[in-house]
Write a protein that holds these residues in place. Structure first.
Motif, PDB file in Angstrom:
ATOM      1  N   TYR A   1       0.870  -1.170   0.000  1.00 34.92           N
ATOM      2  CA  TYR A   1       0.000   0.000   0.000  1.00 34.92           C
ATOM      3  C   TYR A   1       0.914   1.229   0.000  1.00 34.92           C
ATOM      4  O   TYR A   1       1.734   1.412   0.910  1.00 34.92           O
ATOM      5  N   THR A   2       0.768   2.055  -1.022  1.00 33.67           N
ATOM      6  CA  THR A   2       1.735   3.104  -1.272  1.00 33.67           C
ATOM      7  C   THR A   2       1.033   4.362  -1.769  1.00 33.67           C
ATOM      8  O   THR A   2      -0.171   4.365  -2.016  1.00 33.67           O
TER       9      THR A   2
ATOM     10  N   VAL B   1      -0.780  -1.087  -4.333  1.00 31.34           N
ATOM     11  CA  VAL B   1      -2.127  -0.568  -4.102  1.00 31.34           C
ATOM     12  C   VAL B   1      -1.978   0.899  -3.748  1.00 31.34           C
ATOM     13  O   VAL B   1      -1.469   1.249  -2.689  1.00 31.34           O
ATOM     14  N   GLU B   2      -2.394   1.773  -4.671  1.00 33.37           N
ATOM     15  CA  GLU B   2      -2.223   3.211  -4.464  1.00 33.37           C
ATOM     16  C   GLU B   2      -3.294   3.723  -3.496  1.00 33.37           C
ATOM     17  O   GLU B   2      -4.497   3.492  -3.680  1.00 33.37           O
ATOM     18  N   VAL B   3      -2.838   4.393  -2.452  1.00 26.92           N
ATOM     19  CA  VAL B   3      -3.717   5.002  -1.453  1.00 26.92           C
ATOM     20  C   VAL B   3      -3.512   6.510  -1.572  1.00 26.92           C
ATOM     21  O   VAL B   3      -2.500   7.047  -1.118  1.00 26.92           O
TER      22      VAL B   3
ATOM     23  N   ALA C   1     -11.314   0.122   5.521  1.00 27.40           N
ATOM     24  CA  ALA C   1     -10.500  -1.009   5.070  1.00 27.40           C
ATOM     25  C   ALA C   1      -9.018  -0.738   5.287  1.00 27.40           C
ATOM     26  O   ALA C   1      -8.280  -1.602   5.787  1.00 27.40           O
ATOM     27  N   PHE C   2      -8.571   0.469   4.929  1.00 21.36           N
ATOM     28  CA  PHE C   2      -7.152   0.774   5.126  1.00 21.36           C
ATOM     29  C   PHE C   2      -6.837   0.962   6.602  1.00 21.36           C
ATOM     30  O   PHE C   2      -5.774   0.542   7.087  1.00 21.36           O
TER      31      PHE C   2
ATOM     32  N   PRO D   1      -3.913   1.319  11.747  1.00 24.51           N
ATOM     33  CA  PRO D   1      -4.700   2.273  12.542  1.00 24.51           C
ATOM     34  C   PRO D   1      -4.095   3.675  12.555  1.00 24.51           C
ATOM     35  O   PRO D   1      -4.794   4.647  12.826  1.00 24.51           O
ATOM     36  N   HIS D   2      -2.805   3.780  12.241  1.00 24.81           N
ATOM     37  CA  HIS D   2      -2.146   5.082  12.174  1.00 24.81           C
ATOM     38  C   HIS D   2      -2.487   5.815  10.878  1.00 24.81           C
ATOM     39  O   HIS D   2      -2.184   7.000  10.727  1.00 24.81           O
TER      40      HIS D   2
END
Length: 212
Positions: A5-6, A30-32, A43-44, A49-50
């Motif tokens: 996730y990037t 996975v682009e966030v 979901a993310f 949690p941060h």
């Protein structure tokens, strides 16, 4: 396959993409998009949690901090890019901790000196006094790095390692800021150019943090 996730402009996410590119390890990106608030969705948030990138998922393992991810990639897949001997491995970890401790707020300096003047977009809240203190602290760390690099090409010697994926990205992030002083930091400047010249830099999308 690894899943990462990037977010392209994130320097911490770039550290991991750079490492994966140098290792030649395939992964699913996975682009966030942080600017659109995609890091705030449930979901993310369940993964981190941060609510920050990067996050690496390898089977049941979920890792959330770039330094931890680099160390894990070194232990699991590092080969010649990560030392096996305990003392050398400790030195590599020392530089990852140095990066986290000393360059953690360098992004605010980049926003203030590079991005805001070019785009008008304000970054994380930081008044002039705080930005100047960050510059002082980062400058001190760069002086330490300058002395270290005066006798070697990379952090662990004359060969690139995954430790350089951490520090090398942050040195590049500081291009164009008030602490970018090539006349005072010739070894750091040469190191920065070596990092940018590596094939993995372009493959990882290093241009996202570069000053044109």
């Amino acid at each position: 396959m690894l899943r990462l996730y990037t977010f392209q402009p994130s320097p911490n996410a770039l550290k991991v993409r750079f490492a994966l590119a140098e290792l030649g390890v395939p992964y699913e990106p996975v682009e966030v998009n942080l600017l659109r608030g995609e890091h705030q969705n449930e979901a993310f948030s369940a993964l981190n949690p941060h609510r920050k990138v990067p996050v690496l998922v390898d089977g049941a393992l979920v890792l959330r901090e770039s330094a931890a991810i680099l160390a894990y990639l070194g232990d699991a897949r590092g080969g010649a890019l990560w030392p096996a001997a305990p003392a050398a491995r400790a030195e590599a970890l020392q530089w990852l901790f140095f990066d986290a401790a000393n360059f953690g707020y360098a992004g605010r300096l980049w926003w203030a000196d590079v991005l805001t003047p070019r785009t008008g977009r304000t970054g994380p809240l930081a008044g002039p006094a705080l930005v100047e203190q960050i510059a002082t602290d980062v400058g001190r760390a760069l002086s330490v790095l300058e002395a270290h690099l005066s006798s070697r090409q990379y952090l662990l010697g004359d060969d690139f390692s995954l430790a350089d994926c951490g520090v090398g990205v942050m040195v590049n992030l500081l291009r164009g800021t008030r602490v970018d002083t090539p006349d005072k930091l010739p070894a750091v400047t040469a190191y920065r150019e070596r990092i940018r010249a590596r094939p993995g830099w372009g493959a990882a999308g290093g241009a996202a943090i570069e000053v044109p």
